[in-house]
Design an enzyme around this catalytic site. Structure first.
Site, short mmCIF file in Angstrom:
data_model
loop_
_atom_site.label_atom_id
_atom_site.label_comp_id
_atom_site.label_asym_id
_atom_site.label_seq_id
_atom_site.Cartn_x
_atom_site.Cartn_y
_atom_site.Cartn_z
CB THR A 1 -0.95 0.00 1.20
OG1 THR A 1 -1.77 -1.18 1.13
CG2 THR A 1 -1.84 1.23 1.21
CG HIS B 1 -3.98 -1.48 -1.76
ND1 HIS B 1 -2.68 -1.63 -1.36
CD2 HIS B 1 -4.09 -2.23 -2.89
CE1 HIS B 1 -2.03 -2.42 -2.19
NE2 HIS B 1 -2.87 -2.80 -3.14
CD GLU C 1 2.84 11.32 -3.00
OE1 GLU C 1 3.07 12.55 -2.92
OE2 GLU C 1 3.33 10.47 -2.24
#
Length: 143
Positions: A42, A76, A50
């Site tokens: 994760t 996730h 990002e």
């Protein structure tokens, strides 16, 4: 920031998951990670999201500018084993001054694995680095 960044601008990135991107690969500094399953972490999902957002901004940054993440909110939802390819697609949803907001969808070869929102702030890199260095020096002086 250069003009022209619009809502709907998108960028996609892909990576093949190897052992370095799994939960045990995160860091030996974090107790307990070594015993976790060998699946896409994760922590790396968020970093990869990002990366996709930074890709959207790349052509719109002026000389000396950069961007930093200031908000993340991700789910996730599915595990990705070593060997599968993960793709992140970031889409601009808003531009408010020096803040840019994104929706990011992540999938692997088998289907969706996560989604969320992300915000990046456009920074003057020299000024940002100077503030960080001043903070570091302030706390070094306390030692």
């Amino acid at each position: 920031m250069k003009a022209g960044l619009a809502i709907g601008a998108r960028h996609a990135v892909s990576v093949v998951v190897d052992d370095s991107l799994t939960v045990p690969g995160v860091s030996s500094e974090f107790p307990g990670f070594d015993d976790m399953p060998r699946v896409f972490a994760t922590a790396y999902l968020v970093g990869f999201a990002e990366c996709a957002a930074m890709g959207v901004l790349a052509g719109f940054l002026d000389e000396g500018e950069g961007s930093v993440g200031v908000d993340v909110c991700f789910d996730h939802t599915a595990a990705t084993p070593v060997g599968l390819t993960v793709t992140a697609v970031a889409t601009v949803t808003a531009v408010e001054g020096r803040k840019v907001f994104f929706d990011v969808e992540l999938s692997d070869d088998a289907g969706p694995i996560g989604a969320g929102t992300h915000c990046r702030a456009i920074i003057d890199r020299a000024k940002f680095d100077a503030r960080v260095d001043a903070k570091r020096q302030q706390y070094e002086a306390l030692d």
